[in-house]
Scaffold this motif. Structure first.
Motif, PDB file in Angstrom:
ATOM      1  N   ASN A 155       0.816  -1.216   0.000  1.00  0.00           N
ATOM      2  CA  ASN A 155       0.000   0.000   0.000  1.00  0.00           C
ATOM      3  C   ASN A 155       0.857   1.276   0.000  1.00  0.00           C
ATOM      4  N   VAL A 156       1.876   1.272  -0.849  1.00  0.00           N
ATOM      5  CA  VAL A 156       2.750   2.434  -0.940  1.00  0.00           C
ATOM      6  C   VAL A 156       2.388   3.233  -2.175  1.00  0.00           C
ATOM      7  N   ASN A 157       2.339   4.529  -2.000  1.00  0.00           N
ATOM      8  CA  ASN A 157       2.024   5.445  -3.090  1.00  0.00           C
ATOM      9  C   ASN A 157       3.311   5.737  -3.872  1.00  0.00           C
ATOM     10  N   GLN A 158       3.357   5.367  -5.144  1.00  0.00           N
ATOM     11  CA  GLN A 158       4.548   5.600  -5.969  1.00  0.00           C
ATOM     12  C   GLN A 158       4.884   7.082  -6.060  1.00  0.00           C
ATOM     13  N   THR A 159       3.870   7.935  -5.993  1.00  0.00           N
ATOM     14  CA  THR A 159       4.099   9.379  -6.038  1.00  0.00           C
ATOM     15  C   THR A 159       4.944   9.832  -4.852  1.00  0.00           C
ATOM     16  N   LEU A 160       4.691   9.243  -3.685  1.00  0.00           N
ATOM     17  CA  LEU A 160       5.470   9.585  -2.493  1.00  0.00           C
ATOM     18  C   LEU A 160       6.929   9.145  -2.647  1.00  0.00           C
ATOM     19  N   ILE A 161       7.126   7.944  -3.174  1.00  0.00           N
ATOM     20  CA  ILE A 161       8.496   7.453  -3.415  1.00  0.00           C
ATOM     21  C   ILE A 161       9.210   8.389  -4.386  1.00  0.00           C
ATOM     22  N   ASP A 162       8.552   8.734  -5.477  1.00  0.00           N
ATOM     23  CA  ASP A 162       9.145   9.642  -6.465  1.00  0.00           C
ATOM     24  C   ASP A 162       9.464  10.997  -5.848  1.00  0.00           C
ATOM     25  N   ARG A 163       8.577  11.472  -4.993  1.00  0.00           N
ATOM     26  CA  ARG A 163       8.794  12.768  -4.332  1.00  0.00           C
ATOM     27  C   ARG A 163      10.030  12.723  -3.438  1.00  0.00           C
ATOM     28  N   TYR A 164      10.181  11.646  -2.672  1.00  0.00           N
ATOM     29  CA  TYR A 164      11.349  11.511  -1.798  1.00  0.00           C
ATOM     30  C   TYR A 164      12.636  11.415  -2.612  1.00  0.00           C
ATOM     31  N   PHE A 165      12.616  10.610  -3.684  1.00  0.00           N
ATOM     32  CA  PHE A 165      13.816  10.498  -4.525  1.00  0.00           C
ATOM     33  C   PHE A 165      14.144  11.839  -5.184  1.00  0.00           C
ATOM     34  N   SER A 166      13.137  12.565  -5.634  1.00  0.00           N
ATOM     35  CA  SER A 166      13.345  13.870  -6.250  1.00  0.00           C
ATOM     36  C   SER A 166      13.934  14.864  -5.246  1.00  0.00           C
ATOM     37  N   LEU A 167      13.384  14.869  -4.046  1.00  0.00           N
ATOM     38  CA  LEU A 167      13.903  15.756  -2.989  1.00  0.00           C
ATOM     39  C   LEU A 167      15.346  15.394  -2.652  1.00  0.00           C
ATOM     40  N   TRP A 168      15.635  14.093  -2.565  1.00  0.00           N
ATOM     41  CA  TRP A 168      16.996  13.622  -2.305  1.00  0.00           C
ATOM     42  C   TRP A 168      17.954  14.141  -3.380  1.00  0.00           C
ATOM     43  N   GLU A 169      17.597  13.983  -4.647  1.00  0.00           N
ATOM     44  CA  GLU A 169      18.467  14.417  -5.745  1.00  0.00           C
ATOM     45  C   GLU A 169      18.653  15.939  -5.756  1.00  0.00           C
ATOM     46  N   GLN A 170      17.583  16.692  -5.497  1.00  0.00           N
ATOM     47  CA  GLN A 170      17.687  18.154  -5.461  1.00  0.00           C
ATOM     48  C   GLN A 170      18.626  18.610  -4.347  1.00  0.00           C
ATOM     49  N   ARG A 171      18.424  18.073  -3.151  1.00  0.00           N
ATOM     50  CA  ARG A 171      19.241  18.486  -1.997  1.00  0.00           C
ATOM     51  C   ARG A 171      20.687  18.010  -2.155  1.00  0.00           C
ATOM     52  N   ARG A 172      20.888  16.851  -2.747  1.00  0.00           N
ATOM     53  CA  ARG A 172      22.242  16.346  -2.994  1.00  0.00           C
ATOM     54  C   ARG A 172      22.973  17.258  -3.987  1.00  0.00           C
ATOM     55  N   ALA A 173      22.284  17.663  -5.053  1.00  0.00           N
ATOM     56  CA  ALA A 173      22.869  18.577  -6.039  1.00  0.00           C
ATOM     57  C   ALA A 173      23.168  19.931  -5.400  1.00  0.00           C
ATOM     58  N   GLN A 174      22.270  20.395  -4.563  1.00  0.00           N
ATOM     59  CA  GLN A 174      22.468  21.667  -3.850  1.00  0.00           C
ATOM     60  C   GLN A 174      23.702  21.581  -2.946  1.00  0.00           C
ATOM     61  N   PHE A 175      23.831  20.477  -2.243  1.00  0.00           N
ATOM     62  CA  PHE A 175      24.984  20.256  -1.365  1.00  0.00           C
ATOM     63  C   PHE A 175      26.279  20.263  -2.170  1.00  0.00           C
ATOM     64  N   LYS A 176      26.261  19.589  -3.326  1.00  0.00           N
ATOM     65  CA  LYS A 176      27.458  19.512  -4.169  1.00  0.00           C
ATOM     66  C   LYS A 176      27.881  20.902  -4.633  1.00  0.00           C
ATOM     67  N   VAL A 177      26.932  21.707  -5.095  1.00  0.00           N
ATOM     68  CA  VAL A 177      27.237  23.070  -5.553  1.00  0.00           C
ATOM     69  C   VAL A 177      27.790  23.901  -4.395  1.00  0.00           C
ATOM     70  N   GLU A 178      27.169  23.774  -3.250  1.00  0.00           N
ATOM     71  CA  GLU A 178      27.618  24.531  -2.084  1.00  0.00           C
ATOM     72  C   GLU A 178      29.039  24.125  -1.662  1.00  0.00           C
ATOM     73  N   MET A 179      29.324  22.831  -1.692  1.00  0.00           N
ATOM     74  CA  MET A 179      30.664  22.355  -1.324  1.00  0.00           C
ATOM     75  C   MET A 179      31.706  22.817  -2.346  1.00  0.00           C
ATOM     76  N   GLN A 180      31.353  22.800  -3.632  1.00  0.00           N
ATOM     77  CA  GLN A 180      32.294  23.252  -4.657  1.00  0.00           C
ATOM     78  C   GLN A 180      32.596  24.737  -4.477  1.00  0.00           C
ATOM     79  N   ARG A 181      31.565  25.512  -4.184  1.00  0.00           N
ATOM     80  CA  ARG A 181      31.753  26.947  -3.959  1.00  0.00           C
ATOM     81  C   ARG A 181      32.636  27.179  -2.721  1.00  0.00           C
ATOM     82  N   LYS A 182      32.344  26.459  -1.671  1.00  0.00           N
ATOM     83  CA  LYS A 182      33.117  26.596  -0.423  1.00  0.00           C
ATOM     84  C   LYS A 182      34.571  26.190  -0.647  1.00  0.00           C
TER      85      LYS A 182
END
Length: 195
Positions: A155-182
């Motif tokens: 009973n898992v909503n695929q939309t929720l899984i996709d949302r979590y993976f999308s949020l993970w990828e966005q925040r990971r990319a944000q972290f990478k850019v921030e670390m490169q700048r730092k």
């Protein structure tokens, strides 16, 4: 956030449908390793020379060398350059899990190895990740996405899984850019003119 907080958040994110804390902890550590791949977490390791011994074990969390000095970093007595294995230049090189000094030390002095480290594994619930605290919550997001993707979770909503993976990828990319700048800001070469 510490590991206990991240575990609790993960369980809330998945609405408590999965209770294998060890597996969730492994997923959190997996996320930490992935997100920190681009981070430059600096630390030090002290080595005391034993006369006649040229090899010393690398720290377990070693990722990349910065410098090796005797004395304070602000005004070292001696700087040991990082050399190649096949070079005959004095300094140190990394080979087969060891720091190797050339020439072989003949006196018992202490040096400090500055290096970038991999993040320490989170083992106890009080352990705090070695990354910027603003990104601790994303470890729970990754773990939640992975748990909800398991085949035995019903009973898992695929939309929720996709949302979590999308949020993970966005925040990971944000972290990478921030670390490169730092890292770019801290690696700017300073030139001193002596008149």
């Amino acid at each position: 956030m510490n590991l206990g907080d991240i575990l609790a958040r993960t369980k809330r994110n998945i609405n408590f449908v999965y209770n294998d804390g060890d597996h969730i902890k492994n997923l959190i550590n997996e996320a930490l390793t992935m997100i920190a791949a681009d981070a430059k977490i600096q630390t030090t390791h002290t080595i005391t020379f034993v006369p006649g011994q040229s090899e010393y074990p690398l720290p377990i969390n070693y990722k990349e060398a910065i410098t090796m000095v005797e004395g304070p970093l602000s005004s070292p007595y001696c700087i040991f350059p990082l050399t190649e294995v096949d070079s005959y230049t004095s300094g140190f090189y990394i080979y087969s899990g060891n720091i190797v000094f050339r020439p072989m030390p003949n006196e018992g002095k202490t040096v400090t190895f500055y290096y970038y480290q991999y993040p320490d594994e989170l083992l106890s619930e009080d352990d705090v990740p070695d990354i910027d605290p603003r990104y601790h919550d994303v470890l729970a997001t990754y773990a939640a996405a992975m748990v909800l993707s398991l085949p035995n979770i019903e009973n898992v909503n695929q939309t929720l899984i996709d949302r979590y993976f999308s949020l993970w990828e966005q925040r990971r990319a944000q972290f990478k850019v921030e670390m490169q700048r730092k890292n770019k800001q801290t690696s700017v070469r300073r030139v001193t003119n002596y008149d």
